[in-house]
Each structure stands twice: as structure tokens, then as C-alpha cells.
Scaffold this motif. Structure first.
Motif, PDB file in Angstrom:
ATOM      1  N   ALA A  25      -2.749  64.786  -8.068  1.00  0.00           N
ATOM      2  CA  ALA A  25      -2.076  63.356  -7.731  1.00  0.00           C
ATOM      3  C   ALA A  25      -2.716  61.758  -8.193  1.00  0.00           C
ATOM      4  CB  ALA A  25      -2.466  63.357  -6.398  1.00  0.00           C
ATOM      5  N   VAL A  26      -3.597  62.599  -9.870  1.00  0.00           N
ATOM      6  CA  VAL A  26      -4.783  60.572  -9.688  1.00  0.00           C
ATOM      7  C   VAL A  26      -3.858  60.979 -11.408  1.00  0.00           C
ATOM      8  CG1 VAL A  26      -6.161  59.771 -10.426  1.00  0.00           C
ATOM      9  CG2 VAL A  26      -6.327  60.666  -8.069  1.00  0.00           C
ATOM     10  N   THR A  27      -3.687  59.524 -12.255  1.00  0.00           N
ATOM     11  CA  THR A  27      -3.299  59.773 -13.210  1.00  0.00           C
ATOM     12  C   THR A  27      -3.957  58.734 -13.778  1.00  0.00           C
ATOM     13  OG1 THR A  27      -2.204  57.983 -13.025  1.00  0.00           O
ATOM     14  CG2 THR A  27      -0.402  59.941 -13.107  1.00  0.00           C
ATOM     15  N   ILE A  28      -4.259  58.680 -15.126  1.00  0.00           N
ATOM     16  CA  ILE A  28      -5.415  58.118 -15.766  1.00  0.00           C
ATOM     17  C   ILE A  28      -4.589  56.564 -16.117  1.00  0.00           C
ATOM     18  CG2 ILE A  28      -5.272  57.818 -18.557  1.00  0.00           C
ATOM     19  CD1 ILE A  28      -7.319  59.618 -17.473  1.00  0.00           C
ATOM     20  N   LYS A  29      -3.717  56.661 -15.713  1.00  0.00           N
ATOM     21  CA  LYS A  29      -2.920  54.732 -15.440  1.00  0.00           C
ATOM     22  C   LYS A  29      -3.140  54.663 -14.628  1.00  0.00           C
ATOM     23  CE  LYS A  29       1.169  52.495 -15.362  1.00  0.00           C
ATOM     24  NZ  LYS A  29       2.642  52.122 -14.771  1.00  0.00           N
ATOM     25  N   ASP A  30      -3.414  55.648 -13.307  1.00  0.00           N
ATOM     26  CA  ASP A  30      -3.457  55.302 -11.850  1.00  0.00           C
ATOM     27  C   ASP A  30      -5.483  54.356 -12.240  1.00  0.00           C
ATOM     28  OD1 ASP A  30      -1.522  55.761 -10.411  1.00  0.00           O
ATOM     29  OD2 ASP A  30      -2.044  57.295  -9.933  1.00  0.00           O
ATOM     30  N   VAL A  31      -6.664  55.668 -12.465  1.00  0.00           N
ATOM     31  CA  VAL A  31      -7.356  55.197 -12.831  1.00  0.00           C
ATOM     32  C   VAL A  31      -7.982  53.965 -13.797  1.00  0.00           C
ATOM     33  CG1 VAL A  31     -10.220  55.809 -13.868  1.00  0.00           C
ATOM     34  CG2 VAL A  31      -8.567  57.555 -12.596  1.00  0.00           C
ATOM     35  N   ALA A  32      -6.971  53.433 -14.482  1.00  0.00           N
ATOM     36  CA  ALA A  32      -6.964  52.417 -15.755  1.00  0.00           C
ATOM     37  C   ALA A  32      -6.767  50.853 -14.367  1.00  0.00           C
ATOM     38  CB  ALA A  32      -6.330  52.326 -16.598  1.00  0.00           C
ATOM     39  N   THR A  33      -5.785  51.489 -13.723  1.00  0.00           N
ATOM     40  CA  THR A  33      -5.345  49.784 -13.220  1.00  0.00           C
ATOM     41  C   THR A  33      -6.310  49.579 -12.248  1.00  0.00           C
ATOM     42  OG1 THR A  33      -3.230  50.206 -12.948  1.00  0.00           O
ATOM     43  CG2 THR A  33      -3.843  48.846 -11.173  1.00  0.00           C
ATOM     44  N   GLY A  36      -9.393  48.436 -14.088  1.00  0.00           N
ATOM     45  CA  GLY A  36      -9.256  46.759 -14.853  1.00  0.00           C
ATOM     46  C   GLY A  36      -9.423  47.114 -16.029  1.00  0.00           C
ATOM     47  N   TYR A  37      -8.144  48.351 -16.659  1.00  0.00           N
ATOM     48  CA  TYR A  37      -8.582  48.553 -18.222  1.00  0.00           C
ATOM     49  C   TYR A  37      -7.359  49.116 -18.038  1.00  0.00           C
ATOM     50  CZ  TYR A  37     -13.979  47.636 -18.320  1.00  0.00           C
ATOM     51  OH  TYR A  37     -15.238  47.398 -17.982  1.00  0.00           O
ATOM     52  N   SER A  38      -7.248  49.223 -19.371  1.00  0.00           N
ATOM     53  CA  SER A  38      -5.916  49.406 -20.588  1.00  0.00           C
ATOM     54  C   SER A  38      -6.389  51.472 -19.890  1.00  0.00           C
ATOM     55  CB  SER A  38      -5.747  49.536 -21.734  1.00  0.00           C
ATOM     56  OG  SER A  38      -6.722  49.911 -22.261  1.00  0.00           O
TER      57      SER A  38
END
Length: 178
Positions: A25-33, A36-38
Motif C-alpha cells: 500500500a505504500v508508494t515511493i511518492k508516499d515516502v517522498a512526501t 520531504g524529498y522528491s
């Protein structure tokens, strides 16, 4: 206080999110957000979601027992779980089942995490038995509380006073140890 490195911030964000939602359920975008990184920076630093997941596996809870501890281990384990809930920190004990279930290699994750957690508890409670059954029981009890309070939101402060929960559940865990 020093700022965490980019890698450390990304791993901590992954640890928190994987612990709450699991791998799928976790995306790289979720982690980045959260970090605080892209997403591109997350991938550059970690290489892949699977590598991030492996790096985010919970550390052994070495901070469970402060120097000069003045209460039995079973109570301290429970007190630390509740303190992490209060501080909204990631909960290594609740993450273990999710990390195994959602791992790209569940059998390997199970072996590794089982060995790490049971061995760590065995060292803390001086369990030298060949099967470490007592240590396994403690791991199960502590993981159960951690998952109940973090994943299901059971036994919140509005339902039971924290100290009462420490005394009741801590006594259960300490009973296994003793």
C-alpha cells in the motif's frame, strides 16, 4: 541537534509508512512526501522500493531498557510501546508481522526477524534454553500489544489510563519472564 541525513530521513519515513500500511500500500511518492524529498531523490538514494523496505526493517528495540532501569523488563517493554504511541513514533514490534507478510521474500524475512527478535529478548531476559520458548512467548505478547494499540487503536487513553495498562499488561509479560 543535527538534521538526519537524506538517507536516514527517507528510511524513517518508509519505516513509519510500511509499519502503518504494509509494503503493497505504500508508494515511493508516499515516502517522498513524508520525508520531504522528491520521488526521484528517494529512488536515487535507495535504488528500489524493495531496498527501501529492507532498510526500513525495524531495528532491534535497543532503547527499551534505559541505563539504571528500576522496574522489571516486562513493564519497561510495555511502557516503551505506549511512549512511542504517544510520540507517534514508528513501532518496531507492530511492524514485524507486516514486514514478513509483505516482504518480497517472506520466508527470508520471517527467518531473519524471528532470529533477531527472539535472540534479542533472550539476551534481555537471560533465556539460555535451547528452544528459547520463554523468549518466543514474550515476543508474541509484546507484538500482540503493539499491533493492538497501533494497528487497531485498542486500549487508547480514553479507554484505560496508561499507567493502568502498563501495570496490567506489564504483569502479564513479566509473568512469562519469571
Amino acid at each position: 541537534m543535527n538534521e538526519p541525513s537524506t538517507r536516514d530521513a527517507i528510511i524513517e519515513a518508509g519505516r513509519h509508512l510500511f509499519g502503518e500500511r504494509g509494503y503493497s500500500a505504500v508508494t515511493i511518492k508516499d515516502v517522498a512526501t513524508r520525508a520531504g524529498y522528491s520521488p526521484a531523490m528517494v529512488m536515487k538514494v535507495m535504488g528500489s522500493k524493495a531496498k527501501l523496505y529492507a532498510a526500513a526493517a525495524p531495528d532491534l528495540p535497543t532503547s527499551e531498557f534505559p541505563h539504571g532501569m528500576d522496574e522489571p523488563i516486562g513493564f519497561t517493554l510495555i511502557r516503551r510501546i505506549l511512549a512511542r504511541r504517544q510520540a507517534d513514533e514508528s513501532e518496531p514490534w507492530a511492524m514485524v508481522p507486516l514486514l514478513v507478510q509483505d516482504s518480497p521474500e517472506p520466508a527470508a524475512a520471517r527467518r531473519d526477524l524471528r532470529q533477531r527478535y527472539v535472540s534479542w529478548i533472550a539476551g534481555q531476559i537471560h533465556d539460555t534454553s535451547p528452544d528459547r520458548q520463554k523468549s518466543q512467548l514474550v515476543v508474541c505478547a509484546v507484538m500482540g500489544l503493539a499491533a493492538g494499540v497501533r494497528t487497531l487503536g485498542l486500549l487508547g487513553p480514553e479507554e484505560i489510563a496508561e499507567e493502568q495498562l502498563v501495570q496490567q499488561y506489564g504483569a502479564l509479560v513479566q509473568g512469562i519472564i519469571d
